[in-house]
Design an enzyme around this catalytic site. Sequence first.
Site, PDB file in Angstrom:
ATOM      1  N   CYS A 161     -13.533  -0.436   8.925  1.00  0.00           N
ATOM      2  CA  CYS A 161     -14.475   0.787   9.317  1.00  0.00           C
ATOM      3  C   CYS A 161     -14.549   0.703  10.900  1.00  0.00           C
ATOM      4  O   CYS A 161     -14.438   1.859  11.421  1.00  0.00           O
ATOM      5  CB  CYS A 161     -15.628   0.832   8.476  1.00  0.00           C
ATOM      6  SG  CYS A 161     -15.297   1.213   6.801  1.00  0.00           S
TER       7      CYS A 161
ATOM      8  N   ASP B 279       0.878  -1.052   0.116  1.00  0.00           N
ATOM      9  CA  ASP B 279       0.043   0.188  -0.019  1.00  0.00           C
ATOM     10  C   ASP B 279       0.770   1.049  -0.100  1.00  0.00           C
ATOM     11  O   ASP B 279       0.407   2.342   0.635  1.00  0.00           O
ATOM     12  CB  ASP B 279      -0.761  -0.053   1.198  1.00  0.00           C
ATOM     13  CG  ASP B 279      -2.043   1.018   1.064  1.00  0.00           C
ATOM     14  OD1 ASP B 279      -2.164   1.547  -0.100  1.00  0.00           O
ATOM     15  OD2 ASP B 279      -2.533   1.359   2.264  1.00  0.00           O
TER      16      ASP B 279
END
Length: 692
Positions: free
Chosen positions: A618, A319
């Site tokens: 989340c 990432d």
Amino acid sequence: MQGLWRRAAVIGLALGLAACGRGGVDAKRIEAADGSEWLTYGRTYDEQRFSPLSQVNTDTVSKLGVAWWAEVDTDRGQEATPLIADGVLYTTTAWSKVYAFDAKTGKPLWNYDPKVPGEAGFNACCDVVNRGAAIWKGRIYVGTLDGRLIALDAKTGAVAWDVQTTDKTRPYTITGAPRVVKGKVLIGNGGAEYGVRGYVSAYDADSGKLAWRFYTTPNPKGSPDNAASDKVFRDKASATWSDGVWKESGGGGTVWDAITYDPKLDLLFVGVGNGNPWNHKLRSGGKGDNLFLSSIVALRPETGEYVWHYQTTPGESWDYTATQHIMLADLKIAGVDRRVVMQAPKNGFFYVLDARTGALISAEKFVPVDWAEKVDLKTGRPVEAAFARYNGGQVSTQMSGALGGHNWQPMAFSPKTGLVYIPAQHGHGFYADPAEFKFIPGAWNTGMLRVAGGPSAKAPAARPGMFPAKGELIAWDPVTQTKRWSVAFPQMWTSGVLATDGGLVFHAVNNAFTAYDAAKGAPLWSYDTGARAIAPAATYAIDGEQYVALMVGNGGAGGKDQPRQRGRLLVFKLGGAVTPPAYPAPVTPAKLDLSLATPSKGDADKGSATYNLFCGTCHGAGPYLPNLATSPAILDPDGFKAIVLDGALKANGMAPFRRYFGDAEAEDLRAFLLWQAAQTPAPTPAAPTHAQ
Ligand code: CA
């Protein structure tokens, strides 16, 4: 005192010049920007975020106070840089809304809600944020979370055109600010964690018609796209990809933030994100550099034609996006005047490139980094540590992590001090191959081992010396590639930066908005914003007074450790004496009364795996989104399924998950959450407000 008067006269003159250009914002006006207005995301095309205004300076900043403020209707993250043109301040908020205010008085002029469906929030890795608008010839342009680009009348907010820039069947989002160059509105998108194919597009500012598109990964079907990128993929980029999951996922490489234009070289520089999946072995069989992931790509603004690229992280597997702020500057390096592109991407190296050719001039670590020893200046490639590719079933715990040594929060460059001010992050990440991997359209598809946290879980050990994560505002000399001064904070996730000719650097950590001496780093002024600010400040001048504007509101990928408050816009000036009301105290959720729960026969270990795949990103990191182990929704199986499977709360962003799993998995998930709730200690009771 004389200096102050002279500065006031300069501001007055600047306003006179700006008043002559009221035919609308164009390139001439953006390039001639004198500091009285803020006409594009990074103030000017070079994106230095340096203002020539100096009324607020090292001597006067102690008198800075709030001139006016406004509150918006969302408590999600606020990342926008306001624009100021013709006496009007335009800003955007979470959920891609646009607000216009009288920039002197704060009088609301209009606002616009693109009515993004709440479910679109599901596709956003990193909150439902928006980083700002663009202004051009009487119109305001905004990208929306659900992938639209919208043109509004700058005077009224009326919609001039509204185009879908993405395939609505794929999990694309837009959070970045458009830029307008030569009458074309440039916009990218996000979604690389979920599985999309990245690109940047140019739309005609008048009509909204697509002018060109440049893809950053190959067409999975192997056919041309009839796009600006076709030639470079045919000539060299397609050959850098091998067989793997990218053919299903699109490969990632989203252009979700940096788009910078150099009027001198007539080049556009776009920052390209990470791969999908992150894991290079899964994405491309562990083979090839995978162009143009994690690259800066230079394009012709009129056609999207490829000119050069520099790949920061070949074969990206962590990432390590290169979407971060791209900044232009003129530097004297080794006695030679160089026009350079600068970037501090997630991988932790600060890059200085020749803007004309993309040649690497220098690259050094600006935060602790151990995934690579250095960048080889001859080959331009990082010299990777042996452990970094987590081969042979190994876990790599390495610096930086996925939040990056630097994220979206913009840097600033002062030509006066010659320093780049980086809101940097010290952090690490765990990387390991999953036992098995299947691409699930629309789901979190990073191809990483996700450690299940259920009753039978064993977490991998962290290597010592990597904790705790922290933030650091670094004044970086890009010529010598060394730190000149820095201030460290226990909080990793801080705000973007503004530098001014008043010798100041503005930066916020949590709710402390602080002005530092740009040369030495001493804090000179601080203001309690009441809630965490992560956005960068902007500055402008009207009628001889300088203003500093800041959006306040916690959120984004690293904002989950703190609760939410309503977004606010605070605008400061010297002698400002307004006091916005205090925020209400955040509510701590009470410990659930588990005696009220319908017991579950589900498998908590299986539920833990489901939680890790679909919920944890989340809900798992803090109080920002509800901690499911404190949610009364887990007490009752029917109510739980109505929310999780069937979308009872989809307007809030809680999309229905029935497309991914069914009743049995939902009950396993509930069993895990009940188990987790039973492990959760009771929250510390609030101090009583009166004696009983
Ligand atoms: Ca990413």
